[in-house]
Design a protein around this motif. Structure first.
Motif, PDB file in Angstrom:
ATOM      1  N   ILE A 128      -4.364  -8.130  11.688  1.00  0.00           N
ATOM      2  CA  ILE A 128      -4.006  -6.890  11.006  1.00  0.00           C
ATOM      3  C   ILE A 128      -4.341  -5.715  11.927  1.00  0.00           C
ATOM      4  N   PRO A 129      -3.367  -4.875  12.276  1.00  0.00           N
ATOM      5  CA  PRO A 129      -3.665  -3.713  13.123  1.00  0.00           C
ATOM      6  C   PRO A 129      -4.712  -2.810  12.455  1.00  0.00           C
ATOM      7  N   LYS A 130      -5.617  -2.277  13.268  1.00  0.00           N
ATOM      8  CA  LYS A 130      -6.691  -1.430  12.738  1.00  0.00           C
ATOM      9  C   LYS A 130      -6.551   0.031  13.158  1.00  0.00           C
ATOM     10  N   LEU A 131      -6.045   0.267  14.353  1.00  0.00           N
ATOM     11  CA  LEU A 131      -5.995   1.626  14.890  1.00  0.00           C
ATOM     12  C   LEU A 131      -4.571   2.170  14.819  1.00  0.00           C
ATOM     13  N   TYR A 132      -4.334   3.039  13.872  1.00  0.00           N
ATOM     14  CA  TYR A 132      -3.032   3.679  13.740  1.00  0.00           C
ATOM     15  C   TYR A 132      -3.204   4.952  12.919  1.00  0.00           C
ATOM     16  N   THR A 133      -2.216   5.809  13.007  1.00  0.00           N
ATOM     17  CA  THR A 133      -2.252   7.083  12.298  1.00  0.00           C
ATOM     18  C   THR A 133      -1.124   7.138  11.289  1.00  0.00           C
ATOM     19  N   ILE A 134      -1.459   7.466  10.068  1.00  0.00           N
ATOM     20  CA  ILE A 134      -0.453   7.621   9.021  1.00  0.00           C
ATOM     21  C   ILE A 134      -0.076   9.095   8.967  1.00  0.00           C
ATOM     22  N   PRO A 135       1.184   9.437   9.204  1.00  0.00           N
ATOM     23  CA  PRO A 135       1.570  10.855   9.200  1.00  0.00           C
ATOM     24  C   PRO A 135       1.284  11.515   7.861  1.00  0.00           C
ATOM     25  N   THR A 136       0.713  12.694   7.907  1.00  0.00           N
ATOM     26  CA  THR A 136       0.321  13.394   6.676  1.00  0.00           C
ATOM     27  C   THR A 136       1.520  13.911   5.895  1.00  0.00           C
ATOM     28  N   ASP A 137       2.681  13.976   6.530  1.00  0.00           N
ATOM     29  CA  ASP A 137       3.872  14.458   5.833  1.00  0.00           C
ATOM     30  C   ASP A 137       4.737  13.319   5.305  1.00  0.00           C
ATOM     31  N   ALA A 138       4.211  12.088   5.362  1.00  0.00           N
ATOM     32  CA  ALA A 138       4.976  10.952   4.833  1.00  0.00           C
ATOM     33  C   ALA A 138       5.041  11.016   3.312  1.00  0.00           C
ATOM     34  N   ALA A 139       6.173  10.621   2.755  1.00  0.00           N
ATOM     35  CA  ALA A 139       6.318  10.594   1.294  1.00  0.00           C
ATOM     36  C   ALA A 139       5.411   9.526   0.700  1.00  0.00           C
ATOM     37  N   TYR A 140       5.177   8.458   1.447  1.00  0.00           N
ATOM     38  CA  TYR A 140       4.253   7.395   1.027  1.00  0.00           C
ATOM     39  C   TYR A 140       3.971   6.499   2.220  1.00  0.00           C
ATOM     40  N   PHE A 141       2.903   5.710   2.097  1.00  0.00           N
ATOM     41  CA  PHE A 141       2.542   4.698   3.092  1.00  0.00           C
ATOM     42  C   PHE A 141       2.623   3.333   2.420  1.00  0.00           C
ATOM     43  N   HIS A 142       3.329   2.392   3.043  1.00  0.00           N
ATOM     44  CA  HIS A 142       3.553   1.070   2.464  1.00  0.00           C
ATOM     45  C   HIS A 142       2.939  -0.001   3.357  1.00  0.00           C
ATOM     46  N   TYR A 143       2.254  -0.955   2.712  1.00  0.00           N
ATOM     47  CA  TYR A 143       1.796  -2.129   3.447  1.00  0.00           C
ATOM     48  C   TYR A 143       1.803  -3.349   2.537  1.00  0.00           C
ATOM     49  N   THR A 144       1.733  -4.512   3.153  1.00  0.00           N
ATOM     50  CA  THR A 144       1.677  -5.790   2.454  1.00  0.00           C
ATOM     51  C   THR A 144       0.245  -6.297   2.537  1.00  0.00           C
ATOM     52  N   SER A 145      -0.387  -6.518   1.389  1.00  0.00           N
ATOM     53  CA  SER A 145      -1.822  -6.825   1.408  1.00  0.00           C
ATOM     54  C   SER A 145      -2.126  -8.236   1.884  1.00  0.00           C
ATOM     55  N   ASN A 146      -1.240  -9.190   1.600  1.00  0.00           N
ATOM     56  CA  ASN A 146      -1.479 -10.577   2.027  1.00  0.00           C
ATOM     57  C   ASN A 146      -0.203 -11.134   2.627  1.00  0.00           C
ATOM     58  N   ASN A 147      -0.339 -11.738   3.786  1.00  0.00           N
ATOM     59  CA  ASN A 147       0.827 -12.240   4.511  1.00  0.00           C
ATOM     60  C   ASN A 147       0.846 -13.757   4.446  1.00  0.00           C
ATOM     61  N   THR A 148       1.667 -14.272   3.565  1.00  0.00           N
ATOM     62  CA  THR A 148       1.648 -15.689   3.230  1.00  0.00           C
ATOM     63  C   THR A 148       1.980 -16.595   4.401  1.00  0.00           C
ATOM     64  N   ILE A 149       2.867 -16.154   5.268  1.00  0.00           N
ATOM     65  CA  ILE A 149       3.318 -17.010   6.362  1.00  0.00           C
ATOM     66  C   ILE A 149       2.256 -17.124   7.449  1.00  0.00           C
ATOM     67  N   TYR A 150       1.586 -15.997   7.723  1.00  0.00           N
ATOM     68  CA  TYR A 150       0.694 -15.932   8.887  1.00  0.00           C
ATOM     69  C   TYR A 150      -0.783 -16.058   8.524  1.00  0.00           C
ATOM     70  N   GLY A 151      -1.098 -16.023   7.222  1.00  0.00           N
ATOM     71  CA  GLY A 151      -2.472 -16.239   6.795  1.00  0.00           C
ATOM     72  C   GLY A 151      -3.409 -15.083   7.075  1.00  0.00           C
ATOM     73  N   THR A 152      -2.918 -13.842   6.956  1.00  0.00           N
ATOM     74  CA  THR A 152      -3.765 -12.666   7.114  1.00  0.00           C
ATOM     75  C   THR A 152      -3.782 -11.860   5.821  1.00  0.00           C
ATOM     76  N   GLU A 153      -4.843 -11.092   5.628  1.00  0.00           N
ATOM     77  CA  GLU A 153      -4.988 -10.319   4.395  1.00  0.00           C
ATOM     78  C   GLU A 153      -5.701  -9.001   4.694  1.00  0.00           C
ATOM     79  N   VAL A 154      -5.236  -7.945   4.028  1.00  0.00           N
ATOM     80  CA  VAL A 154      -5.862  -6.628   4.133  1.00  0.00           C
ATOM     81  C   VAL A 154      -6.774  -6.463   2.918  1.00  0.00           C
TER      82      VAL A 154
END
Length: 355
Positions: A128-154
């Motif tokens: 799961i990427p850790k270092l990134y910037t979410i633009p403050t003017d974005a209408a929303y931020f979207h992510y997937t909490s659990n990735n079934t294929i790759y076995g990672t989870e936020v």
């Protein structure tokens, strides 16, 4: 006994299957099947009300949020989210952590501007990427909490002041979350909540009409909320079985209890993967999913032989997704520790055979 590690549709508790099968013949003494009762009947309206109440109670949903039971799976939500939240002159931010996150972003690009803030595609989505910037003017931020294929989870909500939208299809109801941290949560039911066919949406009411678009009513969150999830004929059976499963979860002690069970199940299996010299986990240790455990053999030529042994031991659905290979054990809420132990025992048996 079969041990079902399939990624979905999910395993459900035996008592839920038994209750649901009875309702297919005679629903609550009505003389009618749950498959044929009117969705406008008093009996089914009570099912919808109870299902919503159980979701609110189990997840501690605060006031100011609507709970919707929709159709079309998470894939329909890939489109409904931007249609309802992304203004024509705005942009949305997406975190790319796997196939489903990629598809969500691709669908949003059909509606408006999308910025991919980070991606783990460079290592086949095994972290799961850790270092990134979410633009403050974005209408929303979207992510997937659990990735079934790759076995990672936020496990922790990314820090941002913009509205947060999360696809929790494969880990909803498996662990404690603070609903107030999110503005919209959607989840296909077929992992931890119930059978395929119904999609749970938990949305902050202030998001209604946020995009300023004139959407078809069937794709409008507010229309579904005003209609109490009855804008069109709902997936009656899927909602009913979800209600039974939510009753089961409540009777177990709720999210606190199931989270501890899930931690123990995941730890037991990961400990064996890390100990056994024939196996190796594929996801970054700090990002390992509690729901989907992905692993391979150190010698890939032995994988077919292990799959054959697993079949002999009644372990079902552990073949890995073609994108990763190897094995995947999906260990959703209703899977018992005895099934985990059966898989661990089989891994140890294989080790003994090959020493």
């Amino acid at each position: 006994m079969k041990h079902n590690f399939g990624a979905g549709p999910c395993i459900l508790p035996k008592e839920v299957f038994e209750q649901a099968s009875q309702a297919v013949i005679d629903f609550n003494g009505t003389g009618l099947s749950i498959l044929e009762i009117s969705h406008r009947s008093k009996e089914f309206e009570e099912v919808v009300v109870e299902t919503e109440q159980l979701v609110r109670e189990l997840l501690n949903v605060p006031s100011g949020y609507s709970i919707l039971f929709l159709q079309g799976g998470a894939s329909q939500q890939f489109a409904m989210v931007p249609m309802n939240l992304l203004p024509a002159d705005g942009k949305a931010a997406y975190l790319d952590t796997g196939v489903w996150a990629t598809k969500a972003a691709k669908e949003a690009k059909r509606v408006g501007q999308v910025e991919i803030v980070a991606s783990s595609s460079d290592q086949n989505y095994n972290y799961i990427p850790k270092l990134y910037t979410i633009p403050t003017d974005a209408a929303y931020f979207h992510y997937t909490s659990n990735n079934t294929i790759y076995g990672t989870e936020v496990f922790d909500r990314p820090a941002t002041q913009v509205p947060v939208v999360v696809d929790m299809s494969s880990d909803i109801l498996s662990r404690n979350i603070n609903i107030a941290d999110y503005d919209l949560i959607y989840a296909g039911a077929q992992k931890n909540m119930g059978p395929a066919g119904v999609t749970l949406v938990i949305i902050k009411d202030e998001l209604f009409g946020k995009s300023g678009r004139t959407n078809p009513m069937i794709f409008d969150y507010e229309a579904h909320a005003k209609a109490g999830s009855m804008y069109n004929t709902p997936p009656v059976f899927s909602i009913y079985v979800s209600m039974l499963n939510l009753r089961w979860l409540k009777a177990k002690g709720g999210i606190d209890v199931i989270e501890q069970e899930n931690i123990i199940k995941a730890r037991t299996l990961y400990d064996e993967i890390d100990r056994n010299p024939f196996f190796r986990g594929t996801a970054a240790v700090e990002d390992r999913s509690r729901m989907n455990v992905t692993f391979v053999m150190e010698n890939a030529e032995l994988e077919a032989e292990f799959l054959a042994l697993a079949k002999e031991r009644n372990l079902i659905g552990i073949k890995g997704h073609r994108s990763v290979g190897g094995f995947r054990a999906s260990i959703y809420n209703a899977l018992t520790i005895s099934s985990i132990n059966a898989l661990v025992d089989t891994m140890r048996e294989f080790e003994e055979r090959k020493k």
